[in-house]
Design a protein around this motif. Structure first.
Motif, PDB file in Angstrom:
ATOM      1  N   GLU A  84     -11.956  16.847   5.864  1.00  0.00           N
ATOM      2  CA  GLU A  84     -10.501  17.778   5.425  1.00  0.00           C
ATOM      3  C   GLU A  84      -9.851  17.294   3.919  1.00  0.00           C
ATOM      4  O   GLU A  84      -9.186  18.385   3.565  1.00  0.00           O
ATOM      5  CB  GLU A  84      -9.817  18.174   6.427  1.00  0.00           C
ATOM      6  N   ILE A  85     -10.441  15.806   3.602  1.00  0.00           N
ATOM      7  CA  ILE A  85     -10.174  15.468   2.098  1.00  0.00           C
ATOM      8  C   ILE A  85     -10.704  16.389   1.220  1.00  0.00           C
ATOM      9  O   ILE A  85     -11.965  16.755   1.142  1.00  0.00           O
ATOM     10  CB  ILE A  85     -10.097  14.092   1.894  1.00  0.00           C
ATOM     11  N   ASN A  86     -10.635  16.843   0.054  1.00  0.00           N
ATOM     12  CA  ASN A  86     -10.911  17.727  -1.220  1.00  0.00           C
ATOM     13  C   ASN A  86     -10.505  17.190  -2.166  1.00  0.00           C
ATOM     14  O   ASN A  86      -9.477  16.656  -2.821  1.00  0.00           O
ATOM     15  CB  ASN A  86      -9.885  19.232  -1.324  1.00  0.00           C
ATOM     16  N   LEU A  87     -11.216  15.901  -3.273  1.00  0.00           N
ATOM     17  CA  LEU A  87     -11.821  15.272  -3.859  1.00  0.00           C
ATOM     18  C   LEU A  87     -10.990  15.643  -5.177  1.00  0.00           C
ATOM     19  O   LEU A  87     -10.345  14.365  -5.813  1.00  0.00           O
ATOM     20  CB  LEU A  87     -13.765  14.833  -4.090  1.00  0.00           C
ATOM     21  N   LYS A  88     -11.175  17.156  -5.055  1.00  0.00           N
ATOM     22  CA  LYS A  88     -10.009  17.131  -6.558  1.00  0.00           C
ATOM     23  C   LYS A  88      -8.173  16.831  -6.045  1.00  0.00           C
ATOM     24  O   LYS A  88      -7.847  16.761  -6.988  1.00  0.00           O
ATOM     25  CB  LYS A  88      -9.990  18.716  -6.340  1.00  0.00           C
ATOM     26  N   VAL A  89      -8.323  17.132  -4.833  1.00  0.00           N
ATOM     27  CA  VAL A  89      -6.662  16.977  -4.557  1.00  0.00           C
ATOM     28  C   VAL A  89      -6.073  15.083  -4.403  1.00  0.00           C
ATOM     29  O   VAL A  89      -5.303  14.908  -4.976  1.00  0.00           O
ATOM     30  CB  VAL A  89      -6.320  17.174  -3.507  1.00  0.00           C
ATOM     31  N   LEU A  90      -7.002  14.434  -4.096  1.00  0.00           N
ATOM     32  CA  LEU A  90      -7.971  13.104  -3.653  1.00  0.00           C
ATOM     33  C   LEU A  90      -7.576  12.223  -5.157  1.00  0.00           C
ATOM     34  O   LEU A  90      -6.355  11.325  -5.101  1.00  0.00           O
ATOM     35  CB  LEU A  90      -8.441  13.090  -3.064  1.00  0.00           C
ATOM     36  N   ILE A 151       0.761  20.906   7.180  1.00  0.00           N
ATOM     37  CA  ILE A 151       1.167  20.147   6.299  1.00  0.00           C
ATOM     38  C   ILE A 151       0.630  20.775   5.040  1.00  0.00           C
ATOM     39  O   ILE A 151       0.038  21.196   4.924  1.00  0.00           O
ATOM     40  CB  ILE A 151       1.479  18.345   6.449  1.00  0.00           C
ATOM     41  N   LYS A 152       1.940  20.718   4.071  1.00  0.00           N
ATOM     42  CA  LYS A 152       1.151  20.914   2.391  1.00  0.00           C
ATOM     43  C   LYS A 152      -0.234  19.847   2.278  1.00  0.00           C
ATOM     44  O   LYS A 152       0.383  18.795   2.093  1.00  0.00           O
ATOM     45  CB  LYS A 152       1.934  20.631   1.624  1.00  0.00           C
ATOM     46  N   ASP A 153      -1.608  20.211   1.507  1.00  0.00           N
ATOM     47  CA  ASP A 153      -2.364  19.540   1.264  1.00  0.00           C
ATOM     48  C   ASP A 153      -2.164  18.163   0.158  1.00  0.00           C
ATOM     49  O   ASP A 153      -2.694  17.479   0.492  1.00  0.00           O
ATOM     50  CB  ASP A 153      -3.230  19.877   0.572  1.00  0.00           C
ATOM     51  N   LYS A 154      -1.459  17.961  -0.560  1.00  0.00           N
ATOM     52  CA  LYS A 154      -1.019  16.771  -1.165  1.00  0.00           C
ATOM     53  C   LYS A 154      -0.864  15.709  -0.219  1.00  0.00           C
ATOM     54  O   LYS A 154      -1.064  14.443  -0.510  1.00  0.00           O
ATOM     55  CB  LYS A 154       0.037  17.392  -2.957  1.00  0.00           C
ATOM     56  N   ILE A 155      -0.499  16.224   0.307  1.00  0.00           N
ATOM     57  CA  ILE A 155       0.790  15.632   1.117  1.00  0.00           C
ATOM     58  C   ILE A 155       0.177  14.541   2.384  1.00  0.00           C
ATOM     59  O   ILE A 155      -0.210  13.453   2.626  1.00  0.00           O
ATOM     60  CB  ILE A 155       2.209  15.961   1.333  1.00  0.00           C
ATOM     61  N   LYS A 156      -0.847  16.194   2.772  1.00  0.00           N
ATOM     62  CA  LYS A 156      -1.100  15.180   3.772  1.00  0.00           C
ATOM     63  C   LYS A 156      -2.714  14.934   3.498  1.00  0.00           C
ATOM     64  O   LYS A 156      -2.967  13.432   4.450  1.00  0.00           O
ATOM     65  CB  LYS A 156      -2.154  16.408   4.836  1.00  0.00           C
ATOM     66  N   GLN A 157      -3.302  14.943   2.556  1.00  0.00           N
ATOM     67  CA  GLN A 157      -4.203  14.188   2.168  1.00  0.00           C
ATOM     68  C   GLN A 157      -3.992  12.400   1.397  1.00  0.00           C
ATOM     69  O   GLN A 157      -5.227  11.776   2.071  1.00  0.00           O
ATOM     70  CB  GLN A 157      -5.384  15.125   1.221  1.00  0.00           C
ATOM     71  N   VAL A 159      -1.659  10.816   3.282  1.00  0.00           N
ATOM     72  CA  VAL A 159      -1.087  10.433   4.138  1.00  0.00           C
ATOM     73  C   VAL A 159      -2.157   9.930   5.087  1.00  0.00           C
ATOM     74  O   VAL A 159      -2.664   8.138   5.547  1.00  0.00           O
ATOM     75  CB  VAL A 159       0.214  10.972   4.833  1.00  0.00           C
ATOM     76  N   VAL A 160      -3.418  10.866   4.724  1.00  0.00           N
ATOM     77  CA  VAL A 160      -5.050  10.579   5.881  1.00  0.00           C
ATOM     78  C   VAL A 160      -5.941   9.283   4.601  1.00  0.00           C
ATOM     79  O   VAL A 160      -6.276   8.695   6.016  1.00  0.00           O
ATOM     80  CB  VAL A 160      -5.611  11.623   5.975  1.00  0.00           C
ATOM     81  N   SER A 161      -5.802   9.823   4.018  1.00  0.00           N
ATOM     82  CA  SER A 161      -6.275   9.276   3.058  1.00  0.00           C
ATOM     83  C   SER A 161      -6.167   7.012   2.651  1.00  0.00           C
ATOM     84  O   SER A 161      -6.757   6.696   3.317  1.00  0.00           O
ATOM     85  CB  SER A 161      -6.592   9.803   1.310  1.00  0.00           C
ATOM     86  N   GLU A 162      -4.724   8.006   3.587  1.00  0.00           N
ATOM     87  CA  GLU A 162      -3.629   5.922   3.232  1.00  0.00           C
ATOM     88  C   GLU A 162      -3.824   5.477   4.261  1.00  0.00           C
ATOM     89  O   GLU A 162      -5.091   3.759   4.347  1.00  0.00           O
ATOM     90  CB  GLU A 162      -2.138   6.317   3.133  1.00  0.00           C
ATOM     91  N   SER A 163      -4.248   6.071   5.505  1.00  0.00           N
ATOM     92  CA  SER A 163      -4.519   5.328   6.731  1.00  0.00           C
ATOM     93  C   SER A 163      -6.147   4.789   7.234  1.00  0.00           C
ATOM     94  O   SER A 163      -6.044   4.046   7.670  1.00  0.00           O
ATOM     95  CB  SER A 163      -4.244   6.910   8.091  1.00  0.00           C
ATOM     96  N   ALA A 164      -7.111   5.555   6.448  1.00  0.00           N
ATOM     97  CA  ALA A 164      -8.566   6.012   5.959  1.00  0.00           C
ATOM     98  C   ALA A 164      -8.708   4.503   5.998  1.00  0.00           C
ATOM     99  O   ALA A 164      -9.169   3.379   6.113  1.00  0.00           O
ATOM    100  CB  ALA A 164      -9.702   7.304   5.628  1.00  0.00           C
ATOM    101  N   PHE A 165      -8.144   4.136   4.561  1.00  0.00           N
ATOM    102  CA  PHE A 165      -8.445   2.840   3.735  1.00  0.00           C
ATOM    103  C   PHE A 165      -7.571   1.667   3.835  1.00  0.00           C
ATOM    104  O   PHE A 165      -8.175   0.544   3.966  1.00  0.00           O
ATOM    105  CB  PHE A 165      -8.195   3.364   2.302  1.00  0.00           C
ATOM    106  N   ASN A 166      -6.770   2.113   4.363  1.00  0.00           N
ATOM    107  CA  ASN A 166      -5.656   0.048   4.586  1.00  0.00           C
ATOM    108  C   ASN A 166      -5.971   0.328   5.825  1.00  0.00           C
ATOM    109  O   ASN A 166      -5.787  -1.587   6.170  1.00  0.00           O
ATOM    110  CB  ASN A 166      -3.798   0.701   5.198  1.00  0.00           C
TER     111      ASN A 166
END
Length: 422
Positions: A84-90, A151-157, A159-166
């Motif tokens: 669900e993560i968009n690389l452009k947003v990330l 939730i708006k994409d920028k925030i969702k992605q 928080v989700v990415s943080e949870s994956a990497f941390n």
């Protein structure tokens, strides 16, 4: 035949599957009716059917089945989160994600550890260990909530990415502190090397598995297995996790990156034939729902009500420090350096609140309990109090807070409709 160890283990797995599915389907429907995130109901159901109340499912009785459910379930949910993560947003929030997943974990562990040393009669190293165990956020808890809350994409992605990497950073921090506590030795160079290897191997394996299988199920000449796309979605998760783990990398990071590649395969010019794409999507939805049910019901069976009853008040104080002191501090510091993301105060406020704890801290707590490290009962109590409070309080209020802060994606759609009407 029915009394052999293999037959007993098979029957146990079938029994757990039946209990989880029946409970999950009923509570999933209930969650739709009462508008509450289903993971909260699953967790409460797990406590009831676990050793704490009815003792229908016990991790002591089913250790292999328990590990299988938590490991594969977490990995598959993380894979789905990556898709669900968009690389452009990330790319726009990479600085925030990087700092939240590294510096943020350390700040949280230190702040919570210092507070814990004042709340509980434990050594500073044990207190820091408690802080480290609950410092990482959990994708298995966050992703299901975001599936129900737009939730708006920028925030969702972010928080989700943080949870994956941390997760990798949190796990390595815990293993480092355990080494100090059990042997009294500490090597900064060794810990740094372990972190780098874990991250780099996870990234490489994730990219390799993601690209290889995206190619094999594509409409290109190499896409000879596109009709098996649904089955390959499960195979990718298992292979990425196992290969990374065997090479001393982060298995969870590998599956997240695999999902990230799979979800952005159009950027690489890879497409899945329409029929196979829909078949894969429906299959993943079903497996994801089953994993979500299984993880949180099984997680609920881990809760030790006796330890919670003994240490509930000081444990609650630690959780409050995590939620209202450590997390806000982490978000403020880690987003301050990211000018490109242009975070508003409302964005930061939302990120301060959304930091559910789940499977990874529970697994780390289980390791500590099995080692019977000094203060392990206190550690177990704090971890499960954190899981209960963050899931029940924060997950259930995510949509309400997002609505109050005007961060729901549907609000954007309404604005567009209004503009078109004008």
């Amino acid at each position: 035949m029915e009394n052999t160890m293999e037959a007993i283990a098979t029957n146990n797995l079938l029994f757990i599957f039946s209990v989880v599915v029946v409970t999950g389907i009923i509570l999933g429907k209930v969650s739709e009716l009462i508008k509450l995130p289903d993971v909260i109901l699953y967790l409460i159901a797990g406590i009831i059917i676990g050793p704490a109340v009815l003792n229908i499912i016990s991790i002591e009785s089913f250790p292999i089945e328990n590990n299988l459910i938590l490991t594969f379930g977490s990995a598959f949910i993380l894979y789905e989160g990556g898709r669900e993560i968009n690389l452009k947003v990330l790319n726009k929030v990479k600085v925030s994600v990087g700092l939240l997943a590294t510096l943020g974990v350390v700040i949280s562990a230190v702040v919570v550890g210092f507070a814990t040393s004042k709340i509980f009669p434990v050594s500073i190293m044990t207190a820091l260990l408690i802080g480290a165990v609950i410092a990482s956020t959990d994708p298995a808890a966050l992703i299901p909530v975001f599936k129900q809350v737009a939730i708006k994409d920028k925030i969702k992605q972010t928080v989700v990415s943080e949870s994956a990497f941390n997760d990798a950073v949190g796990a390595i921090l815990v293993s480092t502190l355990l080494a100090v506590i059990t042997s009294g030795s500490f090597s900064l160079a060794e810990s740094g090397k372990e972190l780098v290897v874990s991250v780099v191997v996870g990234l490489i394996v994730g990219v390799a598995v993601g690209l290889l299988f995206s190619l094999l199920i594509s409409d290109k000449k190499w896409g000879v297995f596109h009709s098996y796309a649904p089955i390959i979605s499960v195979l990718k998760v298992a292979l990425a996790y196992e290969i990374a783990t065997k090479l001393h990398g982060s298995g969870y990071m590998a599956v997240f990156i695999t999902g990230l590649i799979a979800g952005n395969k159009k950027l690489f010019g890879l497409w899945v034939p329409e029929v196979d794409f829909h078949a894969e999507h429906l299959f993943r939805e079903s497996v994801g729902a089953l994993c979500r049910m299984a993880i949180f019901i099984v997680l609920g069976t881990h809760v030790d009500l006796a330890s919670l009853g003994q240490y509930w008040l000081p444990s609650l104080l630690v959780v409050l420090v995590l939620m209202f002191v450590a997390r806000p501090l982490v978000v403020l510091i880690c987003t301050a350096f990211d000018r490109e993301a242009k975070w508003s105060f409302k964005d930061k406020l939302f990120m301060m609140w959304v930091r559910e704890t789940g499977v990874i801290p529970a697994a780390l707590s289980g390791i500590i309990v099995s080692m019977q490290v000094e203060g392990y009962q206190i550690i177990s109590s704090v971890v499960f109090m954190t899981i209960l409070i963050t899931l029940i309080v924060q997950a259930s209020t995510t949509k309400l807070l997002a609505k109050k802060l005007d961060l729901l994606e549907e609000d954007d759609n309404e604005n567009i409709k209004t503009e078109n009407a004008a």
